[in-house]
Design a protein around this motif. Structure first.
Motif, mmCIF file in Angstrom:
data_model
loop_
_atom_site.group_PDB
_atom_site.id
_atom_site.type_symbol
_atom_site.label_atom_id
_atom_site.label_comp_id
_atom_site.label_asym_id
_atom_site.label_seq_id
_atom_site.Cartn_x
_atom_site.Cartn_y
_atom_site.Cartn_z
ATOM 1 N N LEU A 1 0.829 -1.203 0.000
ATOM 2 C CA LEU A 1 0.000 0.000 0.000
ATOM 3 C C LEU A 1 0.865 1.256 0.000
ATOM 4 C CD1 LEU A 1 -2.678 -1.124 2.623
ATOM 5 C CD2 LEU A 1 -3.102 -0.736 0.189
ATOM 6 N N SER B 1 2.609 1.752 -3.345
ATOM 7 C CA SER B 1 1.702 2.258 -4.380
ATOM 8 C C SER B 1 1.489 3.763 -4.219
ATOM 9 C CB SER B 1 0.362 1.518 -4.297
ATOM 10 O OG SER B 1 -0.568 2.044 -5.216
ATOM 11 N N ARG B 2 1.275 4.197 -2.990
ATOM 12 C CA ARG B 2 1.096 5.637 -2.747
ATOM 13 C C ARG B 2 2.358 6.413 -3.122
ATOM 14 N NH1 ARG B 2 2.858 8.758 1.039
ATOM 15 N NH2 ARG B 2 3.497 7.002 2.348
ATOM 16 N N TRP C 1 -5.109 5.198 -6.773
ATOM 17 C CA TRP C 1 -6.017 4.291 -6.080
ATOM 18 C C TRP C 1 -5.292 3.041 -5.599
ATOM 19 C CZ3 TRP C 1 -10.413 6.667 -5.181
ATOM 20 C CH2 TRP C 1 -10.847 7.636 -6.072
ATOM 21 N N GLN C 2 -5.654 2.633 -4.389
ATOM 22 C CA GLN C 2 -5.233 1.344 -3.847
ATOM 23 C C GLN C 2 -6.511 0.538 -3.590
ATOM 24 O OE1 GLN C 2 -3.913 4.371 -2.362
ATOM 25 N NE2 GLN C 2 -2.344 4.134 -3.946
ATOM 26 N N ILE C 3 -6.565 -0.657 -4.145
ATOM 27 C CA ILE C 3 -7.766 -1.487 -4.082
ATOM 28 C C ILE C 3 -7.412 -2.782 -3.375
ATOM 29 C CG2 ILE C 3 -9.626 -2.532 -5.422
ATOM 30 C CD1 ILE C 3 -8.604 -0.714 -7.771
ATOM 31 N N LEU C 4 -8.271 -3.187 -2.450
ATOM 32 C CA LEU C 4 -8.048 -4.416 -1.693
ATOM 33 C C LEU C 4 -9.034 -5.484 -2.153
ATOM 34 C CD1 LEU C 4 -6.120 -5.184 0.652
ATOM 35 C CD2 LEU C 4 -8.048 -4.845 2.192
ATOM 36 N N PHE D 1 -3.535 0.481 7.245
ATOM 37 C CA PHE D 1 -3.969 1.499 6.283
ATOM 38 C C PHE D 1 -3.429 2.870 6.674
ATOM 39 C CE2 PHE D 1 -8.219 -0.876 5.251
ATOM 40 C CZ PHE D 1 -7.496 -1.878 4.626
ATOM 41 N N VAL E 1 -2.998 5.632 3.342
ATOM 42 C CA VAL E 1 -3.990 5.441 2.281
ATOM 43 C C VAL E 1 -5.363 5.156 2.873
ATOM 44 C CG1 VAL E 1 -2.241 4.534 0.699
ATOM 45 C CG2 VAL E 1 -3.600 2.943 2.067
ATOM 46 N N PRO F 1 -7.963 2.880 1.186
ATOM 47 C CA PRO F 1 -8.200 2.057 -0.001
ATOM 48 C C PRO F 1 -9.682 1.872 -0.306
ATOM 49 C CG PRO F 1 -7.644 0.675 1.864
ATOM 50 C CD PRO F 1 -7.487 2.090 2.328
ATOM 51 N N ALA G 1 -11.513 3.477 5.081
ATOM 52 C CA ALA G 1 -11.673 2.937 3.730
ATOM 53 C C ALA G 1 -13.124 3.050 3.316
ATOM 54 C CB ALA G 1 -11.213 1.477 3.681
#
Length: 563
Positions: free
Chosen positions: A358, A361-362, A368-371, A441, A446, A448, A472
């Motif tokens: 995470l 990615s940031r 966007w961060q997707i779980l 998180f 982030v 997500p 989130a």
């Protein structure tokens, strides 16, 4: 353009095979085969993708078979690159190739051939690299073969734009074809009976069940439309599974759970378009990351087999003397067990990996961060409908239920008056683990977009930690065909009751079947809850039950807005 099938088979040795298949040794005597299970692709990268099929050999044949794979950017495969593999009974004649040296963000077409016989043509897509203006994902879960038709997959196959299908688990179910087995009332009516007709336990059983599912024409069409990114939930092994057991596993009659789990996972890796476990890693460690250029990262987590502790059930409620000596449920003791910090879903190693993914990615500047997560994460209290509706209205609604369902509903109403969670198999059964995840998180900086399956219902939830800070936004997809709780409840408005009783639940639909369609741009995430009008017949209609938007802001994910 018509490809010369003999010409294809003359090009042995032009490429490399994936981990579980080997380079072909050369032509063998012609064998009449079929491709009964279609073609599929999955686990895309910017320069590679997994291609899959299964060759159906003639009855009694147990030798090896050379299989040619053609992949190219042209729909007619005029520019195809040729690979040759060998398959055999050791992997149930499935074929899996990691096709490499591809270009990012492009559609490719592929098919397989054995001697004179060729498969259908499949379409796949690599992940984009660099500047990425848009990504479209279809999110699915829970496809019970006897539960109904896979109309949702037919709809997905017809999508004009699709980067990947994200499957959150329950791709198969383990139950048999007994009259009282799960979904069989519908299965008998539609002549969709499980094969084999008993609960699956052995490797041969799991292979047959995967084979049956992949004969479904709608599922085949979706697999031929684009790459799948998959993770299992519980039913790929058996119901309510955890590290060392499962609710639907009886060692005295079904043997060692570890043996059953190993058989289920072997069949899963054989029959799914997924990369094999890396050398030296556990096959259960299916967690992995997919980067969609500079736009988004998708982290698929595993919440069943690597770290999950045994779930609680309402049957774990013990009794204690009440004020007048009459036994009453000991809710305080039950909640203390539920809140035990030792209760776990992800485990330390996976949570550390997720935090790093995470944060990475940031730091890379992705919007966007997707779980990709199996079970609902929101805090969902079971609704006490006795405080929400007049007694006469409740009685009118209950009057339309069958005696068996009415008895169950009355029991659940009594339980929910105690203040217990709606679903103990979800993150609500592991609140300390959920709080640890929320800290992850926060430490990664982030908020997500969390995806959830398992529940056979649509959810839109705002997720908060114990301190009340939003961590989130969650979108839960309903089932493709598995029964939803509201299916048996007549006019009882379960989804409305859940949203009214829970601050985190923005919207809940406990009846519709379908999928979530998510479109991402650098500025916003558009999410549609797509429902099919029926799973019992064709034709059907497709419509959006609800649409939502989340804007990207300097602080991360913005407000959740219905559109």
């Amino acid at each position: 353009m018509e490809i010369d099938r003999r010409g294809l088979l003359g090009l042995f040795g032009a490429g490399t095979a994936s981990c579980a298949t080997v380079a072909g040794p050369g032509p063998v005597a012609a064998v009449e085969v079929r491709f009964d299970h279609g073609v599929a692709s999955g686990d895309p990268g910017p320069d590679s993708v997994v291609l899959w099929t299964r060759v159906t050999p003639p009855e009694g044949f147990d030798g090896s078979l050379p299989v040619v794979v053609a992949i190219g950017a042209s729909p007619d495969l005029a520019d195809a690159t040729i690979r040759t593999l060998t398959t055999g009974p050791d992997r149930d004649y499935t074929v899996k190739l990691v096709a490499g040296d591809l270009q990012p963000g492009r559609d490719y077409y592929f098919r397989f051939g054995v001697s004179e016989t060729v498969s259908p043509v499949g379409r796949t897509r690599t992940l984009p690299a660099g500047a990425t203006p848009e990504v479209t994902l279809a999110v699915v879960s829970c496809q019970l073969y006897p539960g109904g038709l896979f109309n949702a997959y037919d709809a997905i196959a017809g999508l004009e734009r699709l980067d990947a299908v994200v499957h959150l688990g329950d791709y198969i179910y383990e139950y048999g074809a007994e009259d009282d087995a799960y979904g069989m009332a519908t299965g008998r009516r539609l002549n969709r009976l499980p094969d084999p007709p008993h609960e699956i336990v052995s490797l041969a059983d799991y292979r047959r069940r995967h084979a049956q599912y992949k004969t479904d024409p709608d599922l085949q069409a979706a697999h031929a439309r684009g790459p799948f990114i998959c993770v299992w939930d519980d039913h790929e092994v058996t119901n309510d599974s955890w590290v060392s057991g499962a609710e639907n596993h009886q060692p005295e009659s079904e043997g060692d759970y570890a043996v059953r789990k190993a058989a289920a996972l072997r069949a899963y890796y054989e029959w799914m378009p997924i990369r094999e476990a890396a050398p030296g890693t556990l096959s259960e460690a299916i967690n992995r990351t997919f980067h969609f250029g500079d736009l988004a990262s998708l982290m698929m987590v595993e919440t069943r087999l690597t770290a999950r502790t045994a779930p609680l059930s309402y049957g774990d409620l013990t009794m204690k003397p009440g004020p007048d000596g009459t036994p009453v449920p000991d809710v305080e003791a039950f909640m203390a067990r539920r809140n035990d910090p030792a209760r776990e879903l992800l485990g330390d190693a996976q949570r550390t990996w997720l935090g790093q993914a995470l944060a990475g990615s940031r730091e890379a500047g992705r919007s966007w961060q997707i779980l990709g997560n199996q079970v609902v994460m929101a805090r969902v209290q079971g609704p006490d409908v006795t405080t929400m509706l007049p007694p006469a209205q409740i009685e009118r609604m209950m009057a339309g239920l069958t005696p068996e369902i009415r008895a169950q509903v009355e029991q659940v109403i009594g339980l929910f008056k105690l203040g217990v969670p709606f679903n103990l198999d979800a993150w609500d059964g592991f609140p300390a683990a959920r709080e640890r995840l929320y800290r992850t998180f926060a430490e990664a900086g982030v908020q997500p977009l969390v995806l959830a399956g398992d529940s056979h219902a649509f959810w839109v939830n705002e997720l908060h930690d114990d301190a009340g800070d939003r961590r989130a936004v969650e979108f839960g997809t309903s089932a493709v065909s598995s029964p939803s709780p509201a299916d048996s409840l007549g006019n009882l408005p379960l989804g409305l009751a859940l949203s009214a009783a829970n601050e985190e639940v923005v919207f809940c639909d406990q009846a519709s079947k379908g999928f979530v369609l998510m479109t991402l741009t650098p500025e916003r995430a558009d999410v549609a809850l797509m429902a099919v009008s029926t799973i019992f017949a064709k034709p059907y209609e497709l419509k959006a039950v609800k649409r939502y938007r989340v804007d990207q802001t300097p602080a991360g994910a913005g407000a959740l807005i219905e559109v």
